[in-house]
Design a protein around this motif. Structure first.
Motif, PDB file in Angstrom:
ATOM      1  N   ILE A 151     -24.456 -14.451 -13.466  1.00 46.45           N
ATOM      2  CA  ILE A 151     -23.456 -15.307 -14.539  1.00 46.45           C
ATOM      3  C   ILE A 151     -22.372 -15.661 -13.561  1.00 46.45           C
ATOM      4  CG2 ILE A 151     -22.479 -13.050 -15.193  1.00 46.45           C
ATOM      5  CD1 ILE A 151     -22.443 -14.312 -17.858  1.00 46.45           C
ATOM      6  N   SER A 152     -21.637 -16.440 -13.879  1.00 45.65           N
ATOM      7  CA  SER A 152     -20.245 -17.187 -13.064  1.00 45.65           C
ATOM      8  C   SER A 152     -19.237 -16.579 -13.985  1.00 45.65           C
ATOM      9  CB  SER A 152     -20.384 -18.617 -13.102  1.00 45.65           C
ATOM     10  OG  SER A 152     -19.941 -19.181 -14.444  1.00 45.65           O
ATOM     11  N   PRO A 153     -17.970 -16.549 -13.039  1.00 48.85           N
ATOM     12  CA  PRO A 153     -16.754 -16.285 -14.006  1.00 48.85           C
ATOM     13  C   PRO A 153     -16.610 -17.054 -15.237  1.00 48.85           C
ATOM     14  CG  PRO A 153     -16.448 -16.472 -11.560  1.00 48.85           C
ATOM     15  CD  PRO A 153     -17.762 -17.089 -11.964  1.00 48.85           C
ATOM     16  N   ARG A 154     -16.941 -18.203 -14.976  1.00 46.80           N
ATOM     17  CA  ARG A 154     -16.947 -19.021 -16.325  1.00 46.80           C
ATOM     18  C   ARG A 154     -17.701 -18.701 -17.393  1.00 46.80           C
ATOM     19  NH1 ARG A 154     -16.968 -25.802 -16.588  1.00 46.80           N
ATOM     20  NH2 ARG A 154     -16.437 -25.925 -18.856  1.00 46.80           N
ATOM     21  N   GLY A 155     -18.931 -18.124 -17.141  1.00 56.39           N
ATOM     22  CA  GLY A 155     -20.066 -17.591 -17.887  1.00 56.39           C
ATOM     23  C   GLY A 155     -19.537 -16.424 -18.677  1.00 56.39           C
TER      24      GLY A 155
END
Length: 154
Positions: free
Chosen positions: A94-98
């Motif tokens: 998962i990305s920071p945006r996620g």
């Protein structure tokens, strides 16, 4: 043969639908499908995971998962890279945006859980979850015609 409406698969599907009906408006508000949310939630429980393992964890078939991962990656909600041991295999996280999206959805999700708990009862909900876990565990060793990941409908 038992009555169709009293079959275990149908009872479980009806219960799932009753629960998911509570969560869908929030997911739609955040432009997420049930499967996308399941993937993001699964990714919050691991640092990174191979795509085949994610398919099993999120109960999705490979072709569907590939399409969903493409969409999530295009939105910047996940990161995908090649596995170090085998460059043909993909690893996702998962990305920071996620994570930021998870944080945005979490309060509504928790409020829905609280409403379900209040309506159904904390003790009964805990018992239900324990019983479902026990059912899953007791059937794990049972062989069937197909032992493959099954995709749950949107």
């Amino acid at each position: 043969m038992r009555d169709f409406s009293r079959s275990l698969p149908m009872s479980l599907l009806r219960a799932r639908e009753a629960v998911m009906r509570q969560f869908r408006p929030s997911l739609r508000h955040h432009a997420l499908t049930e499967q996308q949310w399941r993937i993001l939630r699964a990714l919050t429980s691991v640092e990174s995971i191979e795509v085949t393992d994610l398919a099993r964890l999120a109960f999705l078939l490979g072709p569907s998962l590939s399409r969903i991962l493409r969409d999530l990656e295009a939105r910047g909600l996940i990161a995908r890279r090649s596995a170090e041991a085998d460059l043909r295999r993909a690893v996702v996280s998962i990305s920071p945006r996620g994570l930021k999206l998870i944080e945005a959805v979490a309060p509504t999700s928790e409020a829905i859980y609280a409403a379900i708990t209040k309506r159904y009862g904390a003790r009964k909900l805990a018992e239900l979850q324990a019983m479902l876990g026990a059912l899953e565990e007791s059937l794990a060793g049972l062989s069937g015609p197909e032992r493959e990941t099954v995709e749950v409908d949107e």
